[in-house]
Design a protein around this motif. Structure first.
Motif: not given
Length: 185
Positions: A106-112, A168-173, A150-161
């Motif tokens: 569904f998307g990728f976790w980010v840190g918020a 989910l997969p995720f993005v580290c920094q 998450q940044i949501k794949v089905a919503d053009n990588l817009k944010w979604n709670d």
């Protein structure tokens, strides 16, 4: 301060679960990259340097819940991605778009998150969210259980709670080196 205490509790709670989830993420002993090579340390293909900010990002294609994702990023020397500016957000969106393998997520976790459940979203470093890139109608706390971003794949990588315990997969920094190579005399 309350957010830091809540995050600390979540990290302690997820530590035991993360131990099992770490298998398969790192190369076997003796095959690990030598720290300090490349602008992000380790093997350049694992981390991607944003030269404008000096931050390095890695998309991890292993499905985990939000807490275990945060713990894994920490074990890799960083945190879940804090997308505080349009430039940082665009950089991470482009990284996700560049993934060549099929994405069954569904998307990728980010840190918020808004663990306080009041739609007051904060980044992993404790800063309040100022820049946003929410999808239409988001955040909506659907069902009263969506508290991680998450940044949501089905919503053009817009944010979604989204529901924090979903896998989910995720993005580290992590911070990168501003310059590589030996200093000039």
């Amino acid at each position: 301060m309350k957010m830091i205490l809540v995050l600390s509790y979540l990290i302690m709670l997820g530590t035991a679960m993360a131990q099992d989830g770490m298998k398969g993420l790192r190369p076997p002993k003796g095959k690990r990259p030598i720290p300090g090579r490349g602008p992000c340390g380790g093997i350049d293909s694992e981390w991607n340097l944003n030269e404008k900010t000096g931050m390095c990002y890695q998309v991890v294609m292993k499905n985990m819940n939000w807490v275990n994702s945060a713990l894994t990023c920490n074990s890799l020397g960083g945190s879940l991605a804090n997308l505080k500016t349009h430039g940082e957000n665009s950089f991470v969106q482009n990284l996700v778009r560049s993934i060549k393998e099929s994405i069954f997520s569904f998307g990728f976790w980010v840190g918020a998150n808004d663990i306080d459940q009041a739609k007051n979203f904060f980044w992993m470093d404790g800063t309040k969210m100022n820049y946003t890139d929410w999808g239409k109608g988001e955040p909506n706390n659907w069902g009263g259980v969506e508290h991680c971003v998450q940044i949501k794949v089905a919503d053009n990588l817009k944010w979604n709670d989204y529901i924090c315990h979903m896998q989910l997969p995720f993005v580290c920094q992590k911070s990168g080196k501003k310059s590589i190579g030996k200093p000039k005399n």
